[in-house]
Motif scaffolding. Sequence first.
Motif, PDB file in Angstrom:
ATOM      1  N   ASP A 134      59.110  96.935  74.271  1.00  9.87           N
ATOM      2  CA  ASP A 134      57.811  97.225  74.863  1.00  9.87           C
ATOM      3  C   ASP A 134      57.660  96.394  76.130  1.00  9.87           C
ATOM      4  O   ASP A 134      58.597  95.702  76.567  1.00  9.87           O
ATOM      5  CB  ASP A 134      56.674  97.000  73.858  1.00  9.87           C
ATOM      6  N   ASN A 135      56.479  96.444  76.744  1.00  7.25           N
ATOM      7  CA  ASN A 135      56.300  95.763  78.027  1.00  7.25           C
ATOM      8  C   ASN A 135      56.150  94.256  77.900  1.00  7.25           C
ATOM      9  O   ASN A 135      56.047  93.554  78.898  1.00  7.25           O
ATOM     10  CB  ASN A 135      55.098  96.346  78.769  1.00  7.25           C
ATOM     11  N   GLN A 136      56.165  93.727  76.663  1.00  4.40           N
ATOM     12  CA  GLN A 136      56.086  92.286  76.449  1.00  4.40           C
ATOM     13  C   GLN A 136      57.406  91.700  75.940  1.00  4.40           C
ATOM     14  O   GLN A 136      57.459  90.526  75.589  1.00  4.40           O
ATOM     15  CB  GLN A 136      54.959  91.971  75.458  1.00  4.40           C
ATOM     16  N   GLY A 137      58.437  92.521  75.880  1.00  7.13           N
ATOM     17  CA  GLY A 137      59.740  92.029  75.462  1.00  7.13           C
ATOM     18  C   GLY A 137      59.982  92.027  73.973  1.00  7.13           C
ATOM     19  O   GLY A 137      60.970  91.433  73.508  1.00  7.13           O
ATOM     20  N   ASN A 138      59.110  92.679  73.200  1.00  3.35           N
ATOM     21  CA  ASN A 138      59.360  92.842  71.771  1.00  3.35           C
ATOM     22  C   ASN A 138      60.324  94.012  71.565  1.00  3.35           C
ATOM     23  O   ASN A 138      60.170  95.066  72.197  1.00  3.35           O
ATOM     24  CB  ASN A 138      58.055  93.114  71.027  1.00  3.35           C
ATOM     25  N   ALA A 156      59.597  89.011  70.737  1.00  2.00           N
ATOM     26  CA  ALA A 156      60.125  88.293  71.895  1.00  2.00           C
ATOM     27  C   ALA A 156      60.292  86.816  71.571  1.00  2.00           C
ATOM     28  O   ALA A 156      59.384  86.181  71.033  1.00  2.00           O
ATOM     29  CB  ALA A 156      59.179  88.477  73.087  1.00  2.00           C
ATOM     30  N   GLY A 157      61.469  86.283  71.862  1.00  2.00           N
ATOM     31  CA  GLY A 157      61.749  84.877  71.628  1.00  2.00           C
ATOM     32  C   GLY A 157      62.139  84.530  70.216  1.00  2.00           C
ATOM     33  O   GLY A 157      62.443  83.367  69.930  1.00  2.00           O
ATOM     34  N   SER A 158      62.137  85.517  69.300  1.00  2.00           N
ATOM     35  CA  SER A 158      62.458  85.247  67.903  1.00  2.00           C
ATOM     36  C   SER A 158      63.904  85.624  67.597  1.00  2.00           C
ATOM     37  O   SER A 158      64.525  86.426  68.302  1.00  2.00           O
ATOM     38  CB  SER A 158      61.522  86.041  66.984  1.00  2.00           C
ATOM     39  N   SER A 159      64.433  85.058  66.517  1.00  2.00           N
ATOM     40  CA  SER A 159      65.771  85.425  66.053  1.00  2.00           C
ATOM     41  C   SER A 159      65.712  86.090  64.689  1.00  2.00           C
ATOM     42  O   SER A 159      66.748  86.335  64.073  1.00  2.00           O
ATOM     43  CB  SER A 159      66.667  84.187  65.981  1.00  2.00           C
TER      44      SER A 159
END
Length: 267
Positions: A134-138, A156-159
């Motif tokens: 999506d537009n937020q990097g998810n 976003a930012g998660s592993s």
Amino acid sequence: DAKKIPLLYVSDLGTGDVYIYAYRTGVLKGKLTGFNRPWGLCTDKSGNVYVTDNAATQLRKYAHGGTKPIATLKDPGETPGGCAVDPTTGDLAVANVGTLGSEPGDVAIYRKGRGPRRTFKDRGISYYEYCAYDNQGNLFIDGQKAGTFAFAELPAGSSAFTDIDLSAGIQFAGGVEWDGAHVAVGDYVKEKIDEFDIGPSGATEVGSTPLNGATFAVQFSIDGSKVISPDANGADVLFWNYPAGGSPTSTLKGLQTPWGVTVSPAD
């Protein structure tokens, strides 16, 4: 003139090539060759196009309108399917359907579309099919486990993935796209696309787009008020109004087994 106009890329499993059309007129401009099994297609913000080669364990990157790869990314031991580019970072995500040894697949992410490559697995998915940011990097991904549709998000930012119950009666995992407001998920058995709002409390279905006339609409591409999808069993590519769907507005013929599509804007 191909480098100066929007282009539609179509991968064809029947010929092993990727065809390049003028997006607005449907005129064939050229083709990309040398693949074993060209599968998924995706485009970055610069109009570069990535092609996953499902049987060659690699991806190729092409400049808009170019016919020679500007980069080749290795995906060792994997069978890559769908792909997507993060609009916030330029990272490239690849849904690996499985491995060459028929083991469950994973998601590979190439930093900045180049590397290094990291892989992520979700316990709720065995065979990964398609993905979208999506537009937020998810990152959202669909697939199957034990013959049942599965869906998950890699925030976003998660592993770590979060499994999500869409509860939309999706039978088989098709393409996934971000339409600018919602996550759109395809079902190429029921020939439809369902749209969802996805937040901390889960997913809410907000619409459904029937793809009338399609017989195996696998990966699709949403471009504003249009949706384009290969019609694999019909040997053509169909266009519909989005999100209304219904009867196709136009048809692109002359293919064998079209599988993936993506739109690349003008360079």
